[in-house]
Design an enzyme around this catalytic site. Structure first.
Site, PDB file in Angstrom:
ATOM      1  CD  GLU A 260      76.385  42.396  61.515  1.00 26.51           C
ATOM      2  OE1 GLU A 260      75.666  43.385  61.738  1.00 26.51           O
ATOM      3  OE2 GLU A 260      76.044  41.224  61.770  1.00 26.51           O
ATOM      4  CG  ASP A 339      73.495  38.427  66.095  1.00 25.18           C
ATOM      5  OD1 ASP A 339      73.105  39.228  66.953  1.00 25.18           O
ATOM      6  OD2 ASP A 339      73.539  38.683  64.881  1.00 25.18           O
ATOM      7  CD  GLU A 367      68.058  40.471  64.368  1.00 23.28           C
ATOM      8  OE1 GLU A 367      68.589  41.151  65.270  1.00 23.28           O
ATOM      9  OE2 GLU A 367      68.611  40.224  63.281  1.00 23.28           O
TER      10      GLU A 367
HETATM   11  O1  GCW Z   1      71.755  40.650  64.927  1.00 20.33           O
HETATM   12  C1  GCW Z   1      72.420  41.476  64.055  1.00 20.33           C
HETATM   13  C2  GCW Z   1      71.325  42.178  63.357  1.00 20.33           C
HETATM   14  C3  GCW Z   1      71.762  43.483  62.747  1.00 20.33           C
HETATM   15  C4  GCW Z   1      72.429  44.320  63.831  1.00 20.33           C
HETATM   16  C5  GCW Z   1      73.613  43.554  64.379  1.00 20.33           C
HETATM   17  C6  GCW Z   1      74.297  44.296  65.517  1.00 20.33           C
HETATM   18  C7  GCW Z   1      72.412  46.694  64.094  1.00 20.33           C
HETATM   19  O2  GCW Z   1      70.774  41.322  62.389  1.00 20.33           O
HETATM   20  O3  GCW Z   1      70.625  44.115  62.235  1.00 20.33           O
HETATM   21  O4  GCW Z   1      72.813  45.588  63.359  1.00 20.33           O
HETATM   22  O5  GCW Z   1      73.201  42.325  64.875  1.00 20.33           O
HETATM   23  O6  GCW Z   1      74.005  43.976  66.660  1.00 20.33           O
HETATM   24  O7  GCW Z   1      75.113  45.162  65.263  1.00 20.33           O
END
Ligand code: GCW
Length: 646
Positions: A260, A339, A367
């Protein structure tokens, strides 16, 4: 009533200990902590003693274990080391009067996992889109405020105390996305980390730091961060030496690389083993570890490309590297392949790395599970993960495989006066610590402990109602948000509330492929992405076949017509309708249940819980209507019960 809520350590929780005569024997910082706790509880130190806590060499209790017994009117806690005594003390608090009743034969308590860690996604600065704490739903950071370390860190000490009381022994203080100012915590702002460590230390909590892989460039003035470059390696070695000079019991680094947008070894044509090992080598002389995250995937995907499957990514990247990581490099794997969705299978990476130390990462911060506005007690989900046997019956469970590296949760706590936004979300942090200590513990029993500690004067009615609301709340949340293993039907960016196609055509690789005929992702070997092939048997075949794939994961592994009949006898489309109506009804029922007990917890907690329940009821109805309407319009199939669908 504006003070900080004491969470699971209100003064009343110490009543049983406080009314006893207590002796503490031993030396060391953590023994002093126990002495201070005993004094603060109001215990007398005169003899004869009702409770004796002492460090002794007998037995093999390890650094953190303790033995508890009661005979001849004396309760005894013995530990081999100070941390064990601290955990033993909190165990006595948890038992309350029961610790001072009938005789007890010796019970030995030892943590199943040595590393029980919370990772904070805290930033020093405020970030426009994210706020201060990434995916934080509990206010700002406990550590930093307005770009600087908090002047008053007393709340960090209180936090450490809460963590120790549920068995957590390490904290990574900053976000894995390491932005510019946060990168400096490693060098010129290291004093801030040392100050936090000083508050955590008396409760046996080690401090870890997330670092930016490009630090040699960002902070060291080098032109490269190539992990095989000698100057880069020297920089990390020297920088790490400084860290240990400042914080001798520093735990180690956490790294999110090539993920990311974060920098990583790929830029230099190096592998993730090269990257992790470079940091491991810098940490090894000081006894530190690097937690290297396996969350690496292509976030620039094209939805039309069916050959790329985000679920496959971690395994594809890391399984070939098994056996190449140093002893002090721990691969930190999210529990599911995608995720932190409401429902995912267990990540196949966990079975694929027998030659690598593994930590499993859970997400306490909600989240994708209601953002601490919805009641969603996550221990049942975590317990399923921890008990899952990736190689089949008779082979080790996830909890056993994670013994090499530990269990990690992304923290749900912040500077909110209830710590976690929703007061009932405290139970998730508590349960995480308890499961990391004893992964086979029963989630309702853990909840019961949390209720007893948090509301020590709870009448049975409150206890029963909290169980009725919370025990099954994860499945309730699943019912109105994530049918049959579909994920990501959330609003893009902040991830709250329903948007069925919000992520459908985006580059993030998060698809459900609903069309007029059917829904779900074909991840089979026969006709799909082949993801099922990343599992060992029996799971490779269990998930591959429609006959054996569990209903709750059906659409994670298969694309099926709306009329497909589930094992439970319903069709996919009817199941979607039924669960969404049921889930929203259950949310409304939760609110009704609370209205009869709210007055028992104090008006401030009650007011906050009511406000959150109102939002949950509203949001659950919105989810129900958005999802049902979407699938009704796509499929054209009416609800057999004729309920209102727009
Ligand atoms: O789930 C995603 C989140 C990001 C997060 C990423 C991760 C810290 O939306 O906000 O970044 O995973 O785990 O690295």
């Amino acid at each position: 009533m504006t003070g900080v809520h004491p969470a699971w350590l209100p003064a009343e929780a110490f009543r049983a200990v406080g009314s006893r005569r207590v002796a503490v024997h031993g030396d060391g910082l953590l023994v002093d902590t126990v002495r201070a706790e005993v004094a603060a509880a109001g215990s007398s130190s005169s003899s004869p003693h009702d409770l004796v806590l002492s460090i002794g060499s007998s037995g093999s209790l390890g650094d953190e274990g303790f033995a508890l017994s009661r005979a001849d009117g004396v309760t005894t806690v013995v530990a081999n080391a100070p941390a064990g005594l601290l955990y033993g003390f909190f165990h006595v608090v948890r038992l309350g009067e029961a610790a001072f009743g009938a005789d007890r034969p010796v019970e030995v308590h030892r943590p199943a996992l040595r590393r029980r860690i919370v990772d904070h996604w805290d930033n020093v600065d405020l970030h426009p889109a994210i706020g201060q704490v990434e995916r934080g739903y509990a206010g700002g950071s406990l550590f930093w405020e307005r770009g600087a370390l908090r002047v008053d860190l007393s709340r960090v000490r209180d936090y450490a105390r809460l963590l120790a009381a549920c068995g957590i022994n390490a904290v990574a203080v900053n976000n894995v996305n390491v932005h510019r100012s946060e990168a400096h915590l490693l060098t010129d702002r290291l004093g801030e980390v040392a100050a936090i460590a000083a508050e955590l230390r008396p409760y046996g909590i080690r401090t870890h730091l997330s670092v930016n892989f490009a630090s040699p460039i960002l902070l060291g003035g080098l032109t490269t961060a190539d992990p095989l470059d000698p100057a880069v390696r020297r920089w990390w070695a020297a920088t790490t030496r400084q860290v240990y000079e400042t914080i001798p019991d520093f735990g180690g680094y956490v790294v999110k690389a090539d993920s990311e947008g974060q920098p990583g070894p790929f830029a230099y044509g190096r592998s993730h083993a090269d990257g992790a090992n470079m940091l491991a080598d810098a940490l090894a002389p000081h006894g530190g570890v690097v937690h290297w995250r396996a969350f690496v995937y292509n976030h620039r995907q094209d939805w039309r490309d069916r050959s790329t499957d985000r679920a496959r990514a971690a395994y594809d990247h890391f399984a070939p590297l098994d056996g190449q990581f140093r002893d002090n490099a721990i691969l930190q794997v999210k529990h599911g392949p995608m995720d932190f969705q409401t429902r995912e299978p267990v990540s196949p990476v966990i079975a694929a790395m027998p030659g690598t130390r593994l930590a499993v990462e859970l997400q306490a911060t909600q989240e994708y599970t209601g953002q601490q506005r919805h009641v969603c007690y996550l221990a049942p989900m975590w317990s399923e993960v921890l008990r899952f046997r990736p190689n089949g019956d008779g082979r080790p469970a996830v909890a056993t495989l994670a013994q090499t590296g530990g269990l990690v949760a992304v923290s749900n706590a912040g500077d909110d006066r209830f710590w976690t936004g929703h007061p009932l979300a405290q139970a998730n942090l508590y349960a995480f610590g308890r499961l990391a200590w004893a992964p086979d513990a029963d989630p309702p029993a853990i909840l019961d402990e949390w209720i007893g500690l948090t509301f020590p004067d709870a009448p049975p009615q409150l206890r029963q109602t909290l169980h009725a609301m919370m025990d099954d709340s994860w499945r309730t949340y699943e019912r109105y948000t994530a049918p049959l293993g579909v994920g990501f039907m959330v609003r893009p960016g902040h991830h709250y509330g329903p948007d069925v196609d919000g992520y459908e055509y985006t580059p993030w690789g998060t698809y459900h492929f609903a069309d007029r005929d059917g829904v779900g992702v074909d991840r089979t070997r026969a006709t799909g992405t082949g993801f099922t092939g990343q599992y060992p048997q029996p799971w490779a075949d269990v998930y591959e076949s429609l006959d054996t794939c569990p209903d709750e994961l059906l659409l994670f592994f298969h694309h099926v017509p709306y009329g497909h009949v589930l094992h439970n006898g319903s069709t996919v489309i009817q199941h979607i309708y039924d669960t969404h109506f049921a889930g929203a009804d259950e949310a409304a029922r939760m609110r009704d249940l609370w209205s009869s007990v709210g007055h028992l917890v104090g008006s401030d907690v009650d007011a906050r819980v009511r406000e959150r329940l109102d939002e949950q009821v509203r949001s659950a109805a919105e989810w129900r209507d958005q999802i049902n309407t979407y699938f009704y319009r796509k499929s054209g199939v009416p609800d057999v019960k004729g309920r209102r669908i727009y």
